[in-house]
Scaffold this motif. Sequence first.
Motif, short mmCIF file in Angstrom:
data_model
loop_
_atom_site.label_atom_id
_atom_site.label_comp_id
_atom_site.label_asym_id
_atom_site.label_seq_id
_atom_site.Cartn_x
_atom_site.Cartn_y
_atom_site.Cartn_z
N GLY A 1 -18.17 7.74 70.26
CA GLY A 1 -18.50 8.32 69.13
C GLY A 1 -18.98 9.77 69.22
O GLY A 1 -19.25 10.24 70.44
N LYS B 1 -25.15 3.19 61.27
CA LYS B 1 -25.62 4.30 61.85
C LYS B 1 -26.64 4.83 60.67
O LYS B 1 -26.38 4.95 59.46
N GLU C 1 -19.43 4.15 58.09
CA GLU C 1 -18.07 5.24 58.33
C GLU C 1 -18.65 6.38 59.24
O GLU C 1 -19.65 6.67 59.36
N GLY C 2 -17.69 7.20 59.49
CA GLY C 2 -18.13 8.14 60.46
C GLY C 2 -17.13 9.61 60.14
O GLY C 2 -16.47 9.94 61.00
N GLN D 1 -20.09 13.98 57.63
CA GLN D 1 -20.31 13.15 56.52
C GLN D 1 -21.75 13.24 55.61
O GLN D 1 -21.74 13.39 54.54
N ARG E 1 -29.91 11.32 64.19
CA ARG E 1 -29.54 10.20 64.03
C ARG E 1 -30.35 9.03 64.74
O ARG E 1 -30.79 9.42 65.75
#
Length: 194
Positions: A39, A70, A136-137, A141, A158
């Motif tokens: 990611g 996440k 989702e990523g 976003q 994060r």
Amino acid sequence: MARLLLFNKPFNVLCQFTDPKGRATLADFISAPGIYPAGRLDFDSEGLLLLTDDGQLQQTIASPKHKMPKTYWVQVEGELTGAALQLLSAGIELKDGRTRPAIAKAMAAPDVWPRQPPIRERKAIPTSWLSLTITEGRNRQVRRMTAAAGFPTLRLIRYSVGNWTLDELAPGTTRTLAIHMPNRTRAPTRGKRP
């Protein structure tokens, strides 16, 4: 066993090992061979980045089809409202479509490291923090979601990916874990059949 590195990515570090423009990269912090990001995390975002030497684990973490949650700690401009949190939770319309439902909660300012350089502050405008969990990523976003709700992001950290968190991980440092990957197909062995 797969190797998983938990890395607390500092602000303004690229999620790659080289950069022709000479910006800070993962190579400035990580020297383990054969490790690749699972990611991404934007250059101007901070926090947990996972890296691994295992393709299956990398795919499990990074692929949108697995919907791995996440969680981000987001400092926004303005006093957060219940209506904005509800919008973010229900899914919000962006240029590339509506987001999936998320978990959005107001939170007290977390006890985190100071950002270098500090965020821009305007004396007349307060800031707020929220915890936002998405599955989702899309590109940038979280920033686009908060802006669409009327609260531009000032700082984005994060905090977690799945069950892995930033806890006890200072900026620029890593922690290595050994992960057992079930359902491995074994390579055929040569030799006589039984």
